[in-house]
Design an enzyme around this catalytic site. Sequence first.
Site, PDB file in Angstrom:
ATOM      1  N   HIS A 305      30.626  55.279  39.394  1.00 36.52           N
ATOM      2  CA  HIS A 305      29.218  54.867  39.350  1.00 36.52           C
ATOM      3  C   HIS A 305      28.394  55.135  38.064  1.00 36.52           C
ATOM      4  O   HIS A 305      28.943  55.857  37.415  1.00 36.52           O
ATOM      5  CB  HIS A 305      28.439  55.823  40.296  1.00 36.52           C
ATOM      6  CG  HIS A 305      27.137  55.070  40.895  1.00 36.52           C
ATOM      7  ND1 HIS A 305      26.210  55.363  40.085  1.00 36.52           N
ATOM      8  CD2 HIS A 305      26.903  54.572  41.876  1.00 36.52           C
ATOM      9  CE1 HIS A 305      25.103  54.709  40.723  1.00 36.52           C
ATOM     10  NE2 HIS A 305      25.498  54.232  41.941  1.00 36.52           N
ATOM     11  N   ASP A 362      29.940  53.285  48.915  1.00 34.15           N
ATOM     12  CA  ASP A 362      30.883  52.056  49.312  1.00 34.15           C
ATOM     13  C   ASP A 362      32.099  52.640  49.878  1.00 34.15           C
ATOM     14  O   ASP A 362      32.889  51.949  50.613  1.00 34.15           O
ATOM     15  CB  ASP A 362      30.901  50.885  48.399  1.00 34.15           C
ATOM     16  CG  ASP A 362      29.315  50.180  48.276  1.00 34.15           C
ATOM     17  OD1 ASP A 362      28.879  50.070  49.237  1.00 34.15           O
ATOM     18  OD2 ASP A 362      29.400  50.075  47.051  1.00 34.15           O
TER      19      ASP A 362
HETATM   20  N1  CMC Z   1      38.672  52.330  39.347  1.00 31.19           N
HETATM   21  C1  CMC Z   1      39.323  52.289  37.974  1.00 31.19           C
HETATM   22  N2  CMC Z   1      38.749  52.450  36.779  1.00 31.19           N
HETATM   23  C2  CMC Z   1      37.541  52.557  36.818  1.00 31.19           C
HETATM   24  C3  CMC Z   1      36.824  52.402  38.028  1.00 31.19           C
HETATM   25  C4  CMC Z   1      37.424  52.256  39.169  1.00 31.19           C
HETATM   26  N3  CMC Z   1      36.601  52.023  40.039  1.00 31.19           N
HETATM   27  N4  CMC Z   1      35.302  52.460  37.668  1.00 31.19           N
HETATM   28  C5  CMC Z   1      35.337  52.671  36.198  1.00 31.19           C
HETATM   29  N5  CMC Z   1      36.569  52.913  35.939  1.00 31.19           N
HETATM   30  C6  CMC Z   1      36.849  53.277  34.244  1.00 31.19           C
HETATM   31  C7  CMC Z   1      36.736  51.722  33.532  1.00 31.19           C
HETATM   32  O1  CMC Z   1      37.994  50.995  33.593  1.00 31.19           O
HETATM   33  C8  CMC Z   1      36.437  52.266  32.280  1.00 31.19           C
HETATM   34  O2  CMC Z   1      37.558  52.886  31.720  1.00 31.19           O
HETATM   35  P1  CMC Z   1      38.015  52.977  29.901  1.00 31.19           P
HETATM   36  O3  CMC Z   1      36.728  53.863  29.587  1.00 31.19           O
HETATM   37  O4  CMC Z   1      39.279  53.323  29.948  1.00 31.19           O
HETATM   38  O5  CMC Z   1      37.493  51.794  29.616  1.00 31.19           O
HETATM   39  C9  CMC Z   1      35.669  53.667  32.450  1.00 31.19           C
HETATM   40  O6  CMC Z   1      35.975  54.140  33.993  1.00 31.19           O
HETATM   41  C10 CMC Z   1      34.270  53.451  32.549  1.00 31.19           C
HETATM   42  O7  CMC Z   1      33.896  52.279  33.375  1.00 31.19           O
HETATM   43  P2  CMC Z   1      32.559  51.323  33.278  1.00 31.19           P
HETATM   44  O8  CMC Z   1      33.169  49.902  33.988  1.00 31.19           O
HETATM   45  O9  CMC Z   1      32.405  51.176  31.864  1.00 31.19           O
HETATM   46  O10 CMC Z   1      31.560  51.778  34.053  1.00 31.19           O
HETATM   47  P3  CMC Z   1      30.256  51.245  34.444  1.00 31.19           P
HETATM   48  O11 CMC Z   1      29.279  52.351  34.754  1.00 31.19           O
HETATM   49  O12 CMC Z   1      30.025  50.032  33.622  1.00 31.19           O
HETATM   50  O13 CMC Z   1      30.494  50.682  35.901  1.00 31.19           O
HETATM   51  C11 CMC Z   1      30.997  50.579  38.350  1.00 31.19           C
HETATM   52  C12 CMC Z   1      30.326  51.302  37.095  1.00 31.19           C
HETATM   53  C13 CMC Z   1      30.379  50.938  39.568  1.00 31.19           C
HETATM   54  C14 CMC Z   1      30.776  49.024  38.363  1.00 31.19           C
HETATM   55  C15 CMC Z   1      32.400  50.919  38.237  1.00 31.19           C
HETATM   56  O14 CMC Z   1      32.547  52.120  38.522  1.00 31.19           O
HETATM   57  C16 CMC Z   1      33.217  50.193  39.104  1.00 31.19           C
HETATM   58  O15 CMC Z   1      33.603  48.843  38.929  1.00 31.19           O
HETATM   59  N6  CMC Z   1      33.635  50.508  40.296  1.00 31.19           N
HETATM   60  C17 CMC Z   1      34.435  49.928  41.438  1.00 31.19           C
HETATM   61  C18 CMC Z   1      33.351  49.036  42.312  1.00 31.19           C
HETATM   62  C19 CMC Z   1      32.410  49.770  43.201  1.00 31.19           C
HETATM   63  O16 CMC Z   1      32.751  50.603  43.904  1.00 31.19           O
HETATM   64  N7  CMC Z   1      30.954  49.380  42.999  1.00 31.19           N
HETATM   65  C20 CMC Z   1      30.072  50.150  43.583  1.00 31.19           C
HETATM   66  C21 CMC Z   1      29.042  50.761  43.089  1.00 31.19           C
HETATM   67  S1  CMC Z   1      28.049  52.110  44.059  1.00 31.19           S
HETATM   68  C22 CMC Z   1      27.150  50.984  45.070  1.00 31.19           C
HETATM   69  C23 CMC Z   1      26.405  49.922  44.277  1.00 31.19           C
HETATM   70  O17 CMC Z   1      25.918  49.952  43.396  1.00 31.19           O
HETATM   71  O18 CMC Z   1      26.398  49.011  44.987  1.00 31.19           O
END
Ligand code: CMC
Length: 426
Positions: A305, A362
């Site tokens: 998140h 989720d």
């Molecule tokens: N699985 C694997 N790796 C992950 C995940 C995940 N679910 N989430 C983040 N990471 C890794 C990402 O690859 C990155 O690694 P590195 O530093 O090596 O590049 C690091 O963690 C930071 O991730 P980010 O993408 O920069 O983080 P963000 O804050 O931009 O994204 C997020 C947040 C929710 C989009 C992301 O965690 C994600 O894609 N999660 C899976 C999708 C999901 O469950 N979304 C629902 C979010 S909560 C409810 C809502 O908002 O609707």
Amino acid sequence: MSNANLNVDGENMEFPIVTGTEGERGIDLGKLRASTGLITLDQGFVNTGSCQSAITFIDGEKGILRYRGYRIEELAAKSSFLEVAYLLIRGELPTQAELDDFRNTITIHTMLHEDFRKFYGGFPKSAHPMAVVAATTSALATFYPDSLNLDAKNEVEICTKRLLAKLPTIAAYAYKHSIGQPFMYPVNEMGYAANFLRMMFATPCEEYEVDPVIAKALDLLLILHADHEQNCSTSTVRMVGSSRANLFASISAGVSALWGPLHGGANQAVIEMLQRIESEGITGKQYLDRVKDKQSGIRLMGFGHRVYKNFDPRARIIKQTCRDVLARLNQQTRLLDLAMELEEVALEDPYFVERRLYPNVDFYSGIIYQAIGIPVDMFTVLFSMGRLPGWIAHWTEMHRDGFRISRPRQIYTGATERSFVPIAER
Ligand code: CMC
């Protein structure tokens, strides 16, 4: 008030620091460009506050979520979705009389205009219901042209009630159309969640009784999704609203933003992921090995998140509800078991620990939706029903507190000026 100093090319400038009621601090850079010619560059708005808001507080480090000061755990245990909607939109908990009045005015707006039903016939049966819901929500403005006048305070109030009342009907009709069953009219004496379940699952041919335990579980899920401050869809609603677009158009844009798998669409993606793991017969650990391989491009859906670097408090509540619902329905728990296995392995794995990735809202919600018979591509529609009061509250707060049109800047990286070359010479 304290200030932050910025030194640019040897010149020192001061910017005020704004402090919120929970001690959060931000540098007010509103005069940055005017005084320095510089802009801030912050992809994904990781460090950017777009507004001041009194609706929802999140402490992502501690895993705290409060609507209007009330803890989500307390609201989940003691409140109802319509009461929470009132709280978010109006700012205070209602008295019994206020809640009765709010509920009554919403229940008299649940029906859709008969002509509105014809829209559904134009959509292919295979259409994703989020596309149908976004389109039909926007189409509400065609039936209520008075809603275009944002200066008529009463109109915005009526639009709010129409949206809250009609979104479940719009959503259920999208489902009924996809399976070729007749639309069920809403029954206004039923509760909000129960009425939706009936419109989804009843047919005119036989009696249908809503299980009150399931209706309560759905109501709870709606509460847990009701607001989450400046997330992607809420920011979209504010941004669209900042052009003075009407409430229906702004909410429709929010539905579209919610659809993506990185946002609300994750609930659908989680179930699809669990089903894939199950059908491939691999263990949770084997799947996580794939996730950790960056080349795979796979994410553990329902994990991570932008704000929570700790447990998402909503995920804890949903996990418990998930157990209760499956037990009540006497259903197999294999997907729940698999999800718990993934959670357990991930929470011990350095990849997830170092990045502070925890289950989000989720991760478990889809298992409940599936158990109560909601088809997978309707999951995000239910999220949008839950998020609706939050979107409305933010749109209303923005219009009440004053705003400027949202218009970010950019750092241009394209070609510098060049001369047009006639096509024959290219
Ligand atoms: N699985 C694997 N790796 C992950 C995940 C995940 N679910 N989430 C983040 N990471 C890794 C990402 O690859 C990155 O690694 P590195 O530093 O090596 O590049 C690091 O963690 C930071 O991730 P980010 O993408 O920069 O983080 P963000 O804050 O931009 O994204 C997020 C947040 C929710 C989009 C992301 O965690 C994600 O894609 N999660 C899976 C999708 C999901 O469950 N979304 C629902 C979010 S909560 C409810 C809502 O908002 O609707």
